[in-house]
Enzyme design. Structure first.
Site, PDB file in Angstrom:
ATOM      1  N   ASP A   1       0.845  -1.191   0.000  1.00  0.00           N
ATOM      2  CA  ASP A   1       0.000   0.000   0.000  1.00  0.00           C
ATOM      3  C   ASP A   1       0.893   1.260   0.000  1.00  0.00           C
ATOM      4  O   ASP A   1       1.838   1.330  -0.783  1.00  0.00           O
ATOM      5  CB  ASP A   1      -0.971  -0.056   1.195  1.00  0.00           C
ATOM      6  CG  ASP A   1      -2.085   0.963   1.101  1.00  0.00           C
ATOM      7  OD1 ASP A   1      -3.111   0.655   0.468  1.00  0.00           O
ATOM      8  OD2 ASP A   1      -1.924   2.089   1.636  1.00  0.00           O
TER       9      ASP A   1
ATOM     10  N   TYR B   1      -2.486  11.096   1.622  1.00  0.00           N
ATOM     11  CA  TYR B   1      -3.079  11.149   0.274  1.00  0.00           C
ATOM     12  C   TYR B   1      -2.971  12.563  -0.287  1.00  0.00           C
ATOM     13  O   TYR B   1      -2.562  12.764  -1.419  1.00  0.00           O
ATOM     14  CB  TYR B   1      -4.549  10.718   0.325  1.00  0.00           C
ATOM     15  CG  TYR B   1      -4.737   9.248   0.625  1.00  0.00           C
ATOM     16  CD1 TYR B   1      -4.937   8.340  -0.404  1.00  0.00           C
ATOM     17  CD2 TYR B   1      -4.696   8.768   1.932  1.00  0.00           C
ATOM     18  CE1 TYR B   1      -5.104   6.988  -0.141  1.00  0.00           C
ATOM     19  CE2 TYR B   1      -4.862   7.423   2.204  1.00  0.00           C
ATOM     20  CZ  TYR B   1      -5.064   6.533   1.167  1.00  0.00           C
ATOM     21  OH  TYR B   1      -5.217   5.202   1.428  1.00  0.00           O
TER      22      TYR B   1
ATOM     23  N   HIS C   1      -5.419  -7.517  -0.517  1.00  0.00           N
ATOM     24  CA  HIS C   1      -4.518  -6.375  -0.385  1.00  0.00           C
ATOM     25  C   HIS C   1      -3.526  -6.479   0.781  1.00  0.00           C
ATOM     26  O   HIS C   1      -2.413  -5.989   0.693  1.00  0.00           O
ATOM     27  CB  HIS C   1      -5.403  -5.140  -0.199  1.00  0.00           C
ATOM     28  CG  HIS C   1      -4.691  -3.831  -0.217  1.00  0.00           C
ATOM     29  ND1 HIS C   1      -3.994  -3.374  -1.313  1.00  0.00           N
ATOM     30  CD2 HIS C   1      -4.572  -2.859   0.730  1.00  0.00           C
ATOM     31  CE1 HIS C   1      -3.487  -2.172  -1.039  1.00  0.00           C
ATOM     32  NE2 HIS C   1      -3.812  -1.844   0.191  1.00  0.00           N
TER      33      HIS C   1
END
Ligand code: NAG
Ligand code: NAG
Length: 460
Positions: A222, A371, A428
């Site tokens: 990630d 982000y 994931h």
């Protein structure tokens, strides 16, 4: 277009895009940037032992909030997780967290491995460090392992015993260094603008130097994968090899290569092996899937502080938001299940432990800022998305992960991919979902990196 024309057009476009992306003067992040409050000052460089502690007051307050929420809005009929977290199962989770989650036991579990803090560039950085006891002749290799969002260092707890096993046959053992990202878990958050993945790469490289490792191996998933990409690009001489279960590239060249493959079978065959084509094409259905999955990303990349207010105030809201992401990231078909398939691969404790860290530290908001601080025009204009690295890279990519990237897409940023393995039946969070498979993959990668290093020596 005929097959040959497609191939020629494809190659011409890819070469042109790549040439346009190679920037000669990419500005590098400041290796001594100060992220602490106020102006830079001398820092305490000691490495201090650290233990996680759940305060009684925090537990009381959490329980009060869990028990005093307003009624949840009932879900639509047969909605599964298509509209978001299905509230039909939310009461169960909330009452489990308030009444059955054993805080004492879970706190003990979180303290299973030695943890430390040390100040890097003004921020206290938290990390788990496990060093194996080895007999003479067994080499100890340092590896930095980075988690992402919405994970914590706990993602690696099940692989720690597997990766610190000592085997004379292997000839080496691993020293694991597993930090909390700045703003996540038990690491400090900054109060200054501009701390994105690239700047975090600098922090972790400085952390490794502090721990006495001038050169080391890295693993990331990630955001951890993207930070590792930056680390390998900015400091290629300090990284022996990079293992990842997330083949992420924000380089426009990677995405253009993907689009080019939609011009027909000839072009597609240049982008991806036939048996994996369903992971990338047809482009429209993959894009549609990305659109339905990535709402969280857009809000976190633009207004993390807005969503942060509610997440900090409501543990049931936080649970719904984070667990919906987990459900989607673990299995694609979880979306049609009323319970989101959350307990098919994880226990309630595992999922709540991770959530507890965000809640007790009250840092969902600061974690989300990665982000906004990375996926922005500054990073695009700096050329940082288009950095590349000659460090050997080993990829393992699961069929249920959020996205897939083929070798031709990734070669724009990774010029030395030693292996790109596609696996089925996993999602994931590979380290926590399939600890054995994950650890074997790390060992296989290290064997390959070491062999490549030896081969290079032989040639000299
Ligand atoms: C919670 O865990 C602690 C430590 O493992 C244990 O002593 C205690 O009995 C547990 N409490 C309950 C209610 O199970
Ligand atoms: C979910 O269900 C819908 C309607 O039955 C179906 O069209 C869709 O393919 C399913 N999605 C997944 C990922 O299984």
């Amino acid at each position: 277009m005929g097959g040959l024309t497609q191939v020629l057009v494809f190659c011409a476009v890819v070469v042109a895009v790549r040439a346009a992306m190679i920037e000669s003067n990419i500005p590098l992040p400041d290796e001594n940037a100060w992220w602490g409050p106020g102006a830079a000052e001398a820092v305490d460089t000691s490495i201090r032992p650290f233990k996680i502690s759940f305060e009684e007051k925090m537990i009381e307050d959490l329980r009060y909030r869990l028990k005093n929420h307003r009624p949840f809005t009932p879900p639509l009929e047969d909605a599964g997780f298509n509209y978001g977290f299905n509230t039909a199962v939310l009461n169960d989770w909330v009452s489990y967290w308030a009444n059955s989650y054993n805080f004492t036991e879970r706190e003990n579990y979180m303290n299973l491995y030695p943890q430390f803090k040390t100040n890097i560039q003004g921020l206290d950085i938290h990390f788990v460090r496990v060093k194996p006891e080895v007999p003479a002749g067994v080499e100890v290799l340092p590896i930095l392992m980075l988690h992402g969002w919405p994970a914590t260092v706990l993602e690696f707890y099940k692989v720690i015993p597997l990766l610190t096993e000592v085997s004379e046959e292997r000839g080496y053992a691993l020293e694991l260094i597993i930090p909390s990202l700045p703003g996540f878990g038990f690491s400090d958050a900054t109060n200054k603008q501009g701390l994105g993945a690239t700047e975090m790469a600098v922090i972790f490289r400085n952390l490794m130097h502090r721990l006495g490792h001038e050169k080391f191996y890295i693993h990331g998933g990630d955001w951890g994968a993207y930070i590792c990409f930056n680390l390998a690009s900015l400091f290629p001489d300090e990284v022996y090899g990079y293992h990842t279960n997330y083949g992420i590239s924000f380089s426009p060249a990677s995405w253009i290569t993907w689009f080019m493959g939609s011009f027909g079978e000839g072009a597609q065959n240049l982008v991806v092996e036939k048996h994996l084509a369903g992971r990338l094409y047809p482009t429209t259905s993959i894009l549609k899937e990305l659109m339905t999955k990535s709402g969280y990303l857009h809000i976190q990349a633009t207004k993390p502080d807005t969503i942060g207010v509610g997440m900090s105030d409501s543990p049931s809201g936080l649970l719904a938001y984070v667990f919906q992401f987990v459900s989607m990231a673990v299995r694609i078909d979880n979306i049609n299940k009323t319970d989101g398939g959350l307990l098919d691969h994880y226990t309630r404790e595992e999922l709540l432990d991770n959530l507890m860290v965000y809640w007790m530290q009250n840092n969902f908001n600061t974690a989300c800022r990665i982000y906004a601080e990375t996926l922005n025009m500054r990073n695009l204009n700096n050329g940082w998305f288009s950095l590349s690295t000659p460090v050997p890279v080993y990829l393992i990519q699961a069929d249920n992960d959020l996205l897939y990237m083929s070798t031709p897409m990734l070669q724009h940023i990774y010029t030395n991919i030693v292996h790109n393995k596609a696996i089925d039946g996993a999602g994931h969070f590979l380290a926590s979902e399939k600890p054995e498979l994950f650890s074997n993959s790390v060992y296989e990668a290290l064997d390959m990196f070491r062999k490549q290093k030896d081969d290079c020596k032989d040639e000299l």
